[in-house]
Motif scaffolding. Structure first.
Motif, short mmCIF file in Angstrom:
data_model
loop_
_atom_site.label_atom_id
_atom_site.label_comp_id
_atom_site.label_asym_id
_atom_site.label_seq_id
_atom_site.Cartn_x
_atom_site.Cartn_y
_atom_site.Cartn_z
N GLY A 153 -6.53 3.56 -5.80
CA GLY A 153 -5.07 3.44 -5.44
C GLY A 153 -4.98 2.64 -4.09
N LEU A 154 -6.14 2.33 -3.43
CA LEU A 154 -6.21 1.50 -2.16
C LEU A 154 -6.44 0.35 -2.18
CD1 LEU A 154 -7.55 3.98 0.71
CD2 LEU A 154 -5.18 3.68 0.13
N GLU A 155 -5.89 -0.50 -1.60
CA GLU A 155 -6.37 -2.01 -1.47
C GLU A 155 -6.82 -2.35 -0.18
OE1 GLU A 155 -4.13 -6.38 -1.41
OE2 GLU A 155 -3.18 -5.15 -2.77
N VAL A 156 -7.92 -2.62 0.03
CA VAL A 156 -8.75 -2.72 1.46
C VAL A 156 -9.17 -4.31 1.41
CG1 VAL A 156 -10.76 -2.11 2.71
CG2 VAL A 156 -9.55 -0.32 1.24
N VAL A 157 -8.78 -4.87 2.44
CA VAL A 157 -9.01 -6.35 2.68
C VAL A 157 -9.50 -6.37 4.17
CG1 VAL A 157 -8.06 -8.68 2.69
CG2 VAL A 157 -7.46 -7.03 0.94
N GLN A 158 -10.77 -7.03 4.42
CA GLN A 158 -11.14 -7.50 5.62
C GLN A 158 -10.79 -8.73 5.84
OE1 GLN A 158 -15.18 -6.86 6.12
NE2 GLN A 158 -15.27 -7.81 7.98
N ALA A 193 -3.57 -1.06 2.45
CA ALA A 193 -2.44 -0.89 1.65
C ALA A 193 -2.39 0.23 0.45
CB ALA A 193 -1.93 -2.38 1.24
N ALA A 194 -1.26 0.73 0.24
CA ALA A 194 -1.29 1.62 -0.64
C ALA A 194 0.46 1.84 -1.07
CB ALA A 194 -1.76 3.16 -0.41
N ALA A 195 0.64 2.30 -2.37
CA ALA A 195 1.81 2.56 -2.70
C ALA A 195 2.66 3.46 -2.00
CB ALA A 195 2.02 2.93 -4.27
N SER A 196 2.03 4.48 -1.31
CA SER A 196 2.54 5.52 -0.55
C SER A 196 2.00 6.20 0.70
CB SER A 196 2.88 6.86 -1.70
OG SER A 196 1.55 7.28 -1.74
N GLY A 197 2.59 6.30 1.72
CA GLY A 197 2.11 6.88 2.81
C GLY A 197 1.39 8.01 2.58
N GLY A 198 1.31 8.99 1.76
CA GLY A 198 0.65 10.07 1.19
C GLY A 198 -0.94 9.42 0.94
N MET A 234 4.87 -1.21 -0.77
CA MET A 234 3.65 -0.90 -0.25
C MET A 234 3.52 -0.58 1.17
SD MET A 234 1.03 -1.51 -2.22
CE MET A 234 -0.30 -2.60 -2.84
N VAL A 235 2.90 0.25 1.78
CA VAL A 235 2.77 0.89 3.04
C VAL A 235 1.08 0.30 3.44
CG1 VAL A 235 2.58 2.70 4.54
CG2 VAL A 235 3.94 3.02 2.45
N THR A 236 1.40 -0.29 4.70
CA THR A 236 0.05 -0.97 4.92
C THR A 236 -0.16 -0.56 6.36
OG1 THR A 236 0.63 -3.02 3.86
CG2 THR A 236 -1.10 -3.20 5.70
N ILE A 237 -1.56 -0.41 6.82
CA ILE A 237 -2.11 -0.06 8.27
C ILE A 237 -3.22 -1.05 8.36
CG2 ILE A 237 -1.36 2.55 8.03
CD1 ILE A 237 -4.37 3.04 7.48
N GLU A 238 -3.69 -1.02 9.79
CA GLU A 238 -4.82 -1.62 10.14
C GLU A 238 -5.59 -1.00 10.50
OE1 GLU A 238 -3.34 -6.37 10.76
OE2 GLU A 238 -3.71 -5.13 12.54
N LEU A 239 -6.99 -1.08 10.45
CA LEU A 239 -8.13 -0.40 11.10
C LEU A 239 -9.10 -1.22 11.54
CD1 LEU A 239 -8.99 2.04 8.11
CD2 LEU A 239 -7.50 2.30 9.94
N TRP A 240 -9.65 -0.91 12.75
CA TRP A 240 -10.97 -1.49 13.32
C TRP A 240 -11.89 -0.52 14.00
CZ3 TRP A 240 -5.82 -2.36 15.04
CH2 TRP A 240 -5.54 -2.35 16.37
#
Length: 106
Positions: free
Chosen positions: A26-31, A50-55, A1-7
């Motif tokens: 395909g995205l998993e979005v958790v606050q 999080a997603a299975a790929s960076g793409g 899994m590839v993960t980023i954080e956003l604010w």
């Protein structure tokens, strides 16, 4: 899994961004609660995406420029992966996709 954080610079807009990204298959979005940096008293919530790929994450980030342009007030969305941070504003929104693609895929 590839993960980023956003604010978002305006925390009242976080829910709208979460809703937008949550519609992307395909995205998993958790606050989750943000962690204050040393010397800070508090922190805003963040979205962990999080997603299975960076793409797939790059495709999700592609939705951010339109999100920013659709806001009534000027907002900044900050994207973080590991130690890299990119602040996306209306002024640099088009360049942000290229920068995030480079950060995620080398």
């Amino acid at each position: 899994m590839v993960t980023i954080e956003l604010w978002v610079s305006d925390p009242t807009e976080l829910r709208a961004l979460r809703s937008l990204l949550g519609r992307i298959q395909g995205l998993e979005v958790v606050q989750r609660a943000g962690r204050p940096a040393e010397g800070e008293l508090g922190a805003w919530d963040v979205l962990q995406v999080a997603a299975a790929s960076g793409g797939l994450l790059v495709a999700a980030v592609g939705a951010i420029p339109e999100f920013i342009r659709s806001r009534r007030t000027e907002v900044t969305v900050t994207i973080k992966r590991d130690d890299q941070e990119i602040a996306v504003t209306a002024a640099n929104a088009e360049d942000a996709l290229r920068l995030v693609d480079k950060a995620l895929n080398g």
